[in-house]
Design an enzyme around this catalytic site. Structure first.
Site, PDB file in Angstrom:
ATOM      1  N   GLN A   1     -29.025   9.202  -3.619  1.00  0.00           N
ATOM      2  CA  GLN A   1     -28.671   9.956  -4.804  1.00  0.00           C
ATOM      3  C   GLN A   1     -29.164   9.199  -6.036  1.00  0.00           C
ATOM      4  O   GLN A   1     -28.872   8.013  -6.208  1.00  0.00           O
ATOM      5  CB  GLN A   1     -27.165  10.162  -4.869  1.00  0.00           C
ATOM      6  CG  GLN A   1     -26.606  11.051  -3.769  1.00  0.00           C
ATOM      7  CD  GLN A   1     -26.925  12.514  -4.029  1.00  0.00           C
ATOM      8  OE1 GLN A   1     -26.237  13.196  -4.772  1.00  0.00           O
ATOM      9  NE2 GLN A   1     -27.989  13.003  -3.400  1.00  0.00           N
TER      10      GLN A   1
ATOM     11  N   TRP B   1     -24.089   8.734 -13.804  1.00  0.00           N
ATOM     12  CA  TRP B   1     -24.258   9.832 -12.845  1.00  0.00           C
ATOM     13  C   TRP B   1     -24.618  11.130 -13.567  1.00  0.00           C
ATOM     14  O   TRP B   1     -24.008  11.524 -14.538  1.00  0.00           O
ATOM     15  CB  TRP B   1     -22.964  10.019 -12.055  1.00  0.00           C
ATOM     16  CG  TRP B   1     -23.053  11.053 -10.973  1.00  0.00           C
ATOM     17  CD1 TRP B   1     -23.351  10.846  -9.663  1.00  0.00           C
ATOM     18  CD2 TRP B   1     -22.829  12.467 -11.107  1.00  0.00           C
ATOM     19  NE1 TRP B   1     -23.336  12.041  -8.970  1.00  0.00           N
ATOM     20  CE2 TRP B   1     -23.018  13.051  -9.832  1.00  0.00           C
ATOM     21  CE3 TRP B   1     -22.495  13.303 -12.176  1.00  0.00           C
ATOM     22  CZ2 TRP B   1     -22.883  14.416  -9.599  1.00  0.00           C
ATOM     23  CZ3 TRP B   1     -22.374  14.667 -11.956  1.00  0.00           C
ATOM     24  CH2 TRP B   1     -22.556  15.202 -10.673  1.00  0.00           C
TER      25      TRP B   1
ATOM     26  N   PHE C   1     -27.486  17.123  -3.815  1.00  0.00           N
ATOM     27  CA  PHE C   1     -26.456  16.227  -3.311  1.00  0.00           C
ATOM     28  C   PHE C   1     -26.884  15.646  -1.954  1.00  0.00           C
ATOM     29  O   PHE C   1     -27.974  15.887  -1.468  1.00  0.00           O
ATOM     30  CB  PHE C   1     -25.122  16.950  -3.209  1.00  0.00           C
ATOM     31  CG  PHE C   1     -24.321  16.969  -4.485  1.00  0.00           C
ATOM     32  CD1 PHE C   1     -24.909  16.741  -5.717  1.00  0.00           C
ATOM     33  CD2 PHE C   1     -22.961  17.233  -4.463  1.00  0.00           C
ATOM     34  CE1 PHE C   1     -24.179  16.760  -6.892  1.00  0.00           C
ATOM     35  CE2 PHE C   1     -22.206  17.252  -5.626  1.00  0.00           C
ATOM     36  CZ  PHE C   1     -22.812  17.019  -6.845  1.00  0.00           C
ATOM     37  N   SER C   2     -25.971  14.921  -1.321  1.00  0.00           N
ATOM     38  CA  SER C   2     -26.306  14.112  -0.148  1.00  0.00           C
ATOM     39  C   SER C   2     -26.681  14.939   1.075  1.00  0.00           C
ATOM     40  O   SER C   2     -26.357  16.123   1.182  1.00  0.00           O
ATOM     41  CB  SER C   2     -25.131  13.202   0.197  1.00  0.00           C
ATOM     42  OG  SER C   2     -24.942  12.243  -0.811  1.00  0.00           O
TER      43      SER C   2
ATOM     44  N   ASN D   1     -26.362   6.444  -6.120  1.00  0.00           N
ATOM     45  CA  ASN D   1     -25.145   6.353  -5.321  1.00  0.00           C
ATOM     46  C   ASN D   1     -25.479   6.606  -3.854  1.00  0.00           C
ATOM     47  O   ASN D   1     -26.323   5.888  -3.304  1.00  0.00           O
ATOM     48  CB  ASN D   1     -23.993   7.201  -5.866  1.00  0.00           C
ATOM     49  CG  ASN D   1     -24.268   8.653  -6.105  1.00  0.00           C
ATOM     50  OD1 ASN D   1     -24.978   9.017  -7.039  1.00  0.00           O
ATOM     51  ND2 ASN D   1     -23.697   9.519  -5.286  1.00  0.00           N
ATOM     52  N   ASP D   2     -24.876   7.567  -3.177  1.00  0.00           N
ATOM     53  CA  ASP D   2     -24.936   7.674  -1.723  1.00  0.00           C
ATOM     54  C   ASP D   2     -26.340   7.492  -1.134  1.00  0.00           C
ATOM     55  O   ASP D   2     -27.288   8.132  -1.597  1.00  0.00           O
ATOM     56  CB  ASP D   2     -24.463   9.048  -1.263  1.00  0.00           C
ATOM     57  CG  ASP D   2     -23.130   9.458  -1.842  1.00  0.00           C
ATOM     58  OD1 ASP D   2     -22.529   8.676  -2.587  1.00  0.00           O
ATOM     59  OD2 ASP D   2     -22.698  10.584  -1.543  1.00  0.00           O
TER      60      ASP D   2
ATOM     61  N   ARG E   1     -20.134  20.002   1.696  1.00  0.00           N
ATOM     62  CA  ARG E   1     -21.326  19.225   1.360  1.00  0.00           C
ATOM     63  C   ARG E   1     -21.637  18.120   2.373  1.00  0.00           C
ATOM     64  O   ARG E   1     -20.878  17.838   3.277  1.00  0.00           O
ATOM     65  CB  ARG E   1     -21.174  18.596  -0.023  1.00  0.00           C
ATOM     66  CG  ARG E   1     -19.998  17.669  -0.211  1.00  0.00           C
ATOM     67  CD  ARG E   1     -20.000  17.116  -1.634  1.00  0.00           C
ATOM     68  NE  ARG E   1     -18.817  16.329  -1.948  1.00  0.00           N
ATOM     69  CZ  ARG E   1     -17.707  16.813  -2.483  1.00  0.00           C
ATOM     70  NH1 ARG E   1     -17.608  18.109  -2.747  1.00  0.00           N
ATOM     71  NH2 ARG E   1     -16.672  16.016  -2.747  1.00  0.00           N
TER      72      ARG E   1
END
Length: 548
Positions: free
Chosen positions: A147, A155, A187-188, A130-131, A256
């Site tokens: 990600q 996910w 995470f991002s 993802n991101d 985040r």
């Protein structure tokens, strides 16, 4: 004798393969590049832990197949050659016997040739993405971190995947860069080059690439940093992480996605961090100690903040702040506080989400280049999610004020070869000309349509509406859109069709949108312009080259 011989042969094979099975465990003396794992979605996720020479290494959840695998995933263990990797699994341990080492991933021969593999968008070899994270240009390479769940096509288990490119078009996937640890999954975040050694991580003349990331657990999301001295191939996490833990300040677990950049006028680092209901600004002299400065409400996730010239004039600039959804504000920034002047506006919609821009682009280039995550499914594939086309962002003065414009980067032009061009066609004539492309795998189409007796018109592909323009209600695919000339009867579109996605850039990038490619299997009309007496003023078709 036969039974004894079988036992001896089995034991010999067992030892030669360096594989020892016990209840729920398997140990491998690493001699190959990859360890391959069978996956089945009929299985529940169960905990799998890895130890290297007796030391804890990684803990993830996985749907290990005890019998037939739906697909295979892999772990790159090239850095572990000569070491013993112990794998412990809390689920059905029958699948442990299927795990094996190889210098190829399972399915290597068909890699990038799969039926639903996008041909000009980046996808990972295996697993969910993802991101985009940590987009940066350094020493001739564009770095795309992202990600990544390397152990499943859905996910979970957030790592930072990693790919590099010399041209923003052709990508080489590298081993994952950041891994889950005791503070949470990765995470991002973003990366910077610490040229002035503010954090003290540099080695001699080698500046550190420093990653700022969110470590996410069920209790909280905290910010950490890690540094690389080998061009992002491996990272060492800062021993005193986290550098920001703001759950109590905001009474929220949602803190985040740090975006970090150097603010030269004040000689300090800036972090834009999404916290609860908007984007916060923090400053630091050393990337380790951060001071809260201000907060702008109205955004969710994946913050961005950057300066752009208006109409290309370096003496007239504005700052752009946006979030994951593609809405943005323009305004001023003094290194501590972003002051909105206009907005919120939307420059792109559809499947794109969590877009990020590259840092460290050379001044001789000067572009603001963006990549977004494409929320696109790939049915039946051992991977999921994709990156949308890299685009250049600019600010342009329009009839409505200063607006953000997005167009594909010029490097992408090498992928598209013009093969047919027509002018001033009726919609029926245009549809007949496009009939030969009904079965095209991938295609680019540029067109300008002019309405006459119709108040709405558009363009379909096997029943899926790529363009649906209603001049009366001033909407384009259901969203408000007004051309620069409000009395204009024309609309131009640059359409990029990949195997599973469609991206559309309207009127030179003033508005763009994307969608999953979903043809109606019962529809036989193929490419189809529609609308009463619509003129197709310009129509050009391009063949597409694969990036693989």
């Amino acid at each position: 004798m036969k039974t004894s011989g079988k036992i001896a042969l089995t034991l010999c094979t067992f030892l030669l393969s360096h594989l020892l099975l016990t209840a729920g465990e398997v140990s491998l003396l690493i001699k190959k590049r990859y360890v391959n794992f069978p996956i089945s979605h009929t299985q529940e996720r169960k905990r799998m832990t890895f130890q290297v020479d007796g030391e804890p290494d990684l803990s993830i959840v996985i749907r290990l197949a005890p019998d037939e695998a739906a697909y295979w995933v892999f772990k790159d263990v090239s850095a572990l050659k000569g070491k013993t990797l112990k794998i412990t699994y809390e689920g059905n341990d029958k699948g442990l016997s299927k795990i094996y080492q190889s210098d190829e991933i399972e399915g290597q021969a068909n890699l990038y040739k799969e039926q639903n593999r996008p041909q000009f968008h980046f996808t990972s070899r295996r697993g969910w993405i993802n991101d985009p994270n940590g987009l940066i240009y350094h020493e001739g390479e564009y770095h795309l971190f992202y990600q990544h769940n390397p152990f499943e096509r859905d996910w979970e288990n957030m790592h930072w995947g990693h790919a590099v490119s010399k041209d923003l078009v052709h990508w080489t996937e590298l081993p994952d860069a950041l891994f889950p640890d005791h503070t949470g999954t990765m995470f991002s975040g973003s990366t910077v080059i610490d040229y002035h050694n503010t954090a003290g991580f540099n080695r001699g003349k080698t500046p550190a690439m420093v990653a700022a990331f969110t470590a996410a657990s069920s209790d909280r999301q905290v910010q950490g940093i890690a540094y690389s001295l080998d061009r992002g191939r491996t990272f060492t996490k800062y021993a005193k992480n986290p550098v920001i833990d703001s759950k109590e300040k905001w009474n929220s677990v949602d803190t985040r996605d740090p975006k970090v950049f150097w603010y030269a006028p004040s000689n300090h680092w800036v972090m834009v961090l999404n916290e609860r209901d908007g984007h916060s600004i923090y400053t630091s002299a050393n990337l380790k100690d951060w001071k809260y400065e201000s907060h702008t409400t109205g955004f969710w996730e994946c913050p961005e903040l950057f300066e752009l010239p208006v109409d290309g004039d370096p003496k007239h600039t504005k700052w752009v702040m946006y979030g994951a959804s593609g809405t943005y504000m323009t305004g001023n920034f003094d290194g501590k506080v972003f002051t909105p002047e206009t907005g919120k506006y939307c420059y792109t919609t559809g499947s794109i989400y969590a877009a990020q821009t590259f840092t460290n682009i050379p001044a001789t280039d000067g572009r603001r280049i963006q990549i977004g995550w494409g929320r696109i499914n790939h049915p039946g594939m051992p991977f999921n999610g994709m990156m949308m086309m890299p685009t250049e962002l600019t600010l342009r003065t329009t009839k409505d004020g200063i607006r953000l414009v997005s167009v594909p980067v010029r490097e992408a032009e090498v992928l598209f070869t013009p093969i047919r061009t027509w002018h001033s066609l009726s919609s029926d004539e245009a549809n007949r000309q496009l009939a030969e492309f009904y079965t095209a795998d991938c295609l680019r189409i540029q067109t300008t349509i002019k309405l006459s007796h119709a108040t709405d018109a558009g363009f379909n592909l096997f029943g899926q509406r790529i363009i649906s323009y209603d001049m009366n209600s001033t909407t384009l695919n259901g969203r408000f859109y007004s051309p620069q000339d409000p009395t204009s009867m024309e609309l131009s579109a640059d359409i990029y069709i990949d195997r599973t996605s469609i991206e559309v850039f309207i009127d030179g990038g003033l508005y763009s949108y994307s969608m999953e490619r979903r043809p109606d299997n019962n529809n036989k009309e193929g490419f189809h312009f529609w609308g009463n007496r619509v003129e197709v003023k310009e129509l050009e078709v391009y063949a597409v080259n694969s990036i693989w």
